[in-house]
Scaffold this motif. Structure first.
Motif, PDB file in Angstrom:
ATOM      1  N   LEU A  15       8.689   1.598 -11.696  1.00  0.00           N
ATOM      2  CA  LEU A  15       8.042   2.431 -10.685  1.00  0.00           C
ATOM      3  C   LEU A  15       6.594   2.766 -11.040  1.00  0.00           C
ATOM      4  O   LEU A  15       5.703   2.715 -10.185  1.00  0.00           O
ATOM      5  N   GLY A  16       6.342   3.141 -12.278  1.00  0.00           N
ATOM      6  CA  GLY A  16       4.989   3.501 -12.681  1.00  0.00           C
ATOM      7  C   GLY A  16       4.024   2.339 -12.539  1.00  0.00           C
ATOM      8  O   GLY A  16       2.903   2.499 -12.033  1.00  0.00           O
ATOM      9  N   ASP A  17       4.448   1.149 -12.979  1.00  0.00           N
ATOM     10  CA  ASP A  17       3.593  -0.027 -12.871  1.00  0.00           C
ATOM     11  C   ASP A  17       3.334  -0.389 -11.414  1.00  0.00           C
ATOM     12  O   ASP A  17       2.211  -0.750 -11.039  1.00  0.00           O
ATOM     13  N   VAL A  18       4.372  -0.296 -10.569  1.00  0.00           N
ATOM     14  CA  VAL A  18       4.197  -0.643  -9.164  1.00  0.00           C
ATOM     15  C   VAL A  18       3.256   0.349  -8.480  1.00  0.00           C
ATOM     16  O   VAL A  18       2.418  -0.042  -7.661  1.00  0.00           O
ATOM     17  N   CYS A  19       3.360   1.628  -8.818  1.00  0.00           N
ATOM     18  CA  CYS A  19       2.422   2.614  -8.279  1.00  0.00           C
ATOM     19  C   CYS A  19       0.991   2.271  -8.662  1.00  0.00           C
ATOM     20  O   CYS A  19       0.085   2.303  -7.812  1.00  0.00           O
ATOM     21  N   ALA A  20       0.758   1.948  -9.924  1.00  0.00           N
ATOM     22  CA  ALA A  20      -0.599   1.634 -10.383  1.00  0.00           C
ATOM     23  C   ALA A  20      -1.126   0.388  -9.673  1.00  0.00           C
ATOM     24  O   ALA A  20      -2.300   0.343  -9.264  1.00  0.00           O
ATOM     25  N   ARG A  21      -0.275  -0.605  -9.510  1.00  0.00           N
ATOM     26  CA  ARG A  21      -0.702  -1.832  -8.842  1.00  0.00           C
ATOM     27  C   ARG A  21      -0.988  -1.569  -7.357  1.00  0.00           C
ATOM     28  O   ARG A  21      -1.948  -2.120  -6.800  1.00  0.00           O
ATOM     29  N   ALA A  22      -0.168  -0.751  -6.725  1.00  0.00           N
ATOM     30  CA  ALA A  22      -0.381  -0.437  -5.308  1.00  0.00           C
ATOM     31  C   ALA A  22      -1.692   0.317  -5.110  1.00  0.00           C
ATOM     32  O   ALA A  22      -2.424   0.068  -4.142  1.00  0.00           O
ATOM     33  N   ARG A  23      -1.993   1.237  -6.013  1.00  0.00           N
ATOM     34  CA  ARG A  23      -3.261   1.960  -5.904  1.00  0.00           C
ATOM     35  C   ARG A  23      -4.435   1.000  -6.064  1.00  0.00           C
ATOM     36  O   ARG A  23      -5.438   1.085  -5.348  1.00  0.00           O
ATOM     37  N   ALA A  24      -4.312   0.057  -6.999  1.00  0.00           N
ATOM     38  CA  ALA A  24      -5.374  -0.931  -7.186  1.00  0.00           C
ATOM     39  C   ALA A  24      -5.526  -1.804  -5.947  1.00  0.00           C
ATOM     40  O   ALA A  24      -6.653  -2.146  -5.541  1.00  0.00           O
ATOM     41  N   TRP A  25      -4.416  -2.130  -5.310  1.00  0.00           N
ATOM     42  CA  TRP A  25      -4.453  -2.919  -4.068  1.00  0.00           C
ATOM     43  C   TRP A  25      -5.236  -2.180  -2.976  1.00  0.00           C
ATOM     44  O   TRP A  25      -6.056  -2.775  -2.277  1.00  0.00           O
ATOM     45  N   THR A  26      -4.992  -0.888  -2.858  1.00  0.00           N
ATOM     46  CA  THR A  26      -5.703  -0.119  -1.827  1.00  0.00           C
ATOM     47  C   THR A  26      -7.186   0.025  -2.163  1.00  0.00           C
ATOM     48  O   THR A  26      -8.024   0.095  -1.260  1.00  0.00           O
ATOM     49  N   GLU A  27      -7.516   0.076  -3.447  1.00  0.00           N
ATOM     50  CA  GLU A  27      -8.921   0.183  -3.837  1.00  0.00           C
ATOM     51  C   GLU A  27      -9.690  -1.098  -3.497  1.00  0.00           C
ATOM     52  O   GLU A  27     -10.894  -1.055  -3.235  1.00  0.00           O
ATOM     53  N   ASP A  28      -8.980  -2.227  -3.479  1.00  0.00           N
ATOM     54  CA  ASP A  28      -9.629  -3.500  -3.163  1.00  0.00           C
ATOM     55  C   ASP A  28      -9.746  -3.733  -1.655  1.00  0.00           C
ATOM     56  O   ASP A  28     -10.384  -4.688  -1.229  1.00  0.00           O
ATOM     57  N   ALA A  29      -9.138  -2.877  -0.861  1.00  0.00           N
ATOM     58  CA  ALA A  29      -9.115  -3.077   0.586  1.00  0.00           C
ATOM     59  C   ALA A  29     -10.488  -2.825   1.195  1.00  0.00           C
ATOM     60  O   ALA A  29     -11.258  -1.982   0.723  1.00  0.00           O
ATOM     61  N   GLU A  30     -10.777  -3.539   2.276  1.00  0.00           N
ATOM     62  CA  GLU A  30     -12.030  -3.326   2.996  1.00  0.00           C
ATOM     63  C   GLU A  30     -11.936  -2.148   3.949  1.00  0.00           C
ATOM     64  O   GLU A  30     -12.955  -1.657   4.442  1.00  0.00           O
ATOM     65  N   ALA A  31     -10.721  -1.695   4.244  1.00  0.00           N
ATOM     66  CA  ALA A  31     -10.529  -0.573   5.167  1.00  0.00           C
ATOM     67  C   ALA A  31      -9.310   0.217   4.722  1.00  0.00           C
ATOM     68  O   ALA A  31      -8.465  -0.270   3.976  1.00  0.00           O
ATOM     69  N   GLY A  32      -9.242   1.444   5.201  1.00  0.00           N
ATOM     70  CA  GLY A  32      -8.091   2.285   4.893  1.00  0.00           C
ATOM     71  C   GLY A  32      -8.366   3.255   3.763  1.00  0.00           C
ATOM     72  O   GLY A  32      -9.161   2.979   2.858  1.00  0.00           O
ATOM     73  N   THR A  33      -7.698   4.405   3.838  1.00  0.00           N
ATOM     74  CA  THR A  33      -7.840   5.448   2.823  1.00  0.00           C
ATOM     75  C   THR A  33      -6.469   5.775   2.269  1.00  0.00           C
ATOM     76  O   THR A  33      -5.541   6.097   3.026  1.00  0.00           O
ATOM     77  N   LEU A  34      -6.325   5.691   0.959  1.00  0.00           N
ATOM     78  CA  LEU A  34      -5.064   6.061   0.324  1.00  0.00           C
ATOM     79  C   LEU A  34      -4.893   7.572   0.416  1.00  0.00           C
ATOM     80  O   LEU A  34      -5.764   8.344   0.022  1.00  0.00           O
ATOM     81  N   LEU A  35      -3.740   7.999   0.951  1.00  0.00           N
ATOM     82  CA  LEU A  35      -3.462   9.422   1.124  1.00  0.00           C
ATOM     83  C   LEU A  35      -2.344   9.910   0.229  1.00  0.00           C
ATOM     84  O   LEU A  35      -2.348  11.069  -0.192  1.00  0.00           O
ATOM     85  N   GLY A  36      -1.376   9.051  -0.051  1.00  0.00           N
ATOM     86  CA  GLY A  36      -0.257   9.478  -0.887  1.00  0.00           C
ATOM     87  C   GLY A  36       0.454   8.290  -1.501  1.00  0.00           C
ATOM     88  O   GLY A  36       0.507   7.208  -0.907  1.00  0.00           O
ATOM     89  N   CYS A  37       0.975   8.497  -2.705  1.00  0.00           N
ATOM     90  CA  CYS A  37       1.762   7.477  -3.397  1.00  0.00           C
ATOM     91  C   CYS A  37       2.869   8.206  -4.151  1.00  0.00           C
ATOM     92  O   CYS A  37       2.589   9.045  -5.009  1.00  0.00           O
TER      93      CYS A  37
END
Length: 203
Positions: A15-37
């Motif tokens: 779970l911890g690794d998947v959370c970190a990877r998902a946050r990195a995925w959102t940081e690479d996005a051209e659009a969208g704002t991460l609100l919660g994980c």
């Protein structure tokens, strides 16, 4: 603002690794704002929930296409066993979602509605929000689905499960919750208790 709620399935110890990877995925996005994980803690385990906001339908569609066309969506690679993305719009009378420290224990509830049940559900909630303010101050957001079966998903934040039970009990006893007529529209209800990842904007 439109919202995407992604559910990422993975082994319990990842779970911890998947959370970190998902946050990195959102940081690479051209659009969208991460609100919660969040990591699920009560309910179906081995799930990471990722909430993002988008300014336009086109931006959300582009991000969905990026995930679908990726060989490693959400950077899950060997850890991701399944994923789903759902599109939502906010209840129009609620204030904008506010991030930051909201209590640390989150409940994500989804109600599948009867056909035609969204309009009376919206009306019931709008009438109930202010009278139940002591309880509804803990509402992070309530969203209605733009795809799939008719349903709403609401996210609540509390300092503990005990606080949640006390506030719900008080509101029920006072007759100010649930929204009058709202339960009549519900065909199926599910609830998940989730804990925020340390890097989540909602904590």
């Amino acid at each position: 603002m439109l919202y995407e709620l992604a559910t990422l399935s993975c082994p319990l110890l990842a779970l911890g690794d998947v959370c970190a990877r998902a946050r990195a995925w959102t940081e690479d996005a051209e659009a969208g704002t991460l609100l919660g994980c969040w990591r699920t803690d009560i309910g179906t385990l081995g799930r990471v929930l990722v909430l993002r906001g988008f300014d336009t339908p086109e931006a959300m569609t582009a991000e969905r296409r990026r995930a679908l066309m990726s060989t490693a969506p959400f950077q899950g690679r060997d850890l991701l066993t399944a994923f789903a993305m759902e599109s939502y719009a906010p209840f129009p009378f609620l204030p904008p979602l506010r991030t930051g420290s909201r209590g640390g224990v989150y409940e994500i509830r989804t109600y599948r509605l009867r056909p035609g049940g969204l309009v009376p559900t919206l009306a019931a909630w709008e009438a109930a929000i202010e009278p139940a303010r002591t309880y509804t101050d803990h509402l992070v957001t309530n969203l209605y689905a733009l795809d799939g079966p008719p349903r709403i998903t609401h996210i609540w934040a509390f300092s503990s499960l005990e606080e949640r039970a006390r506030l719900r009990g008080d509101a029920y006893a006072a007759g100010i919750w649930p929204p009058k007529g709202g339960p009549d529209q519900i065909l199926e209800a599910t609830s998940t208790i989730a804990l925020p990842d340390p890097g989540s904007p909602l904590s």
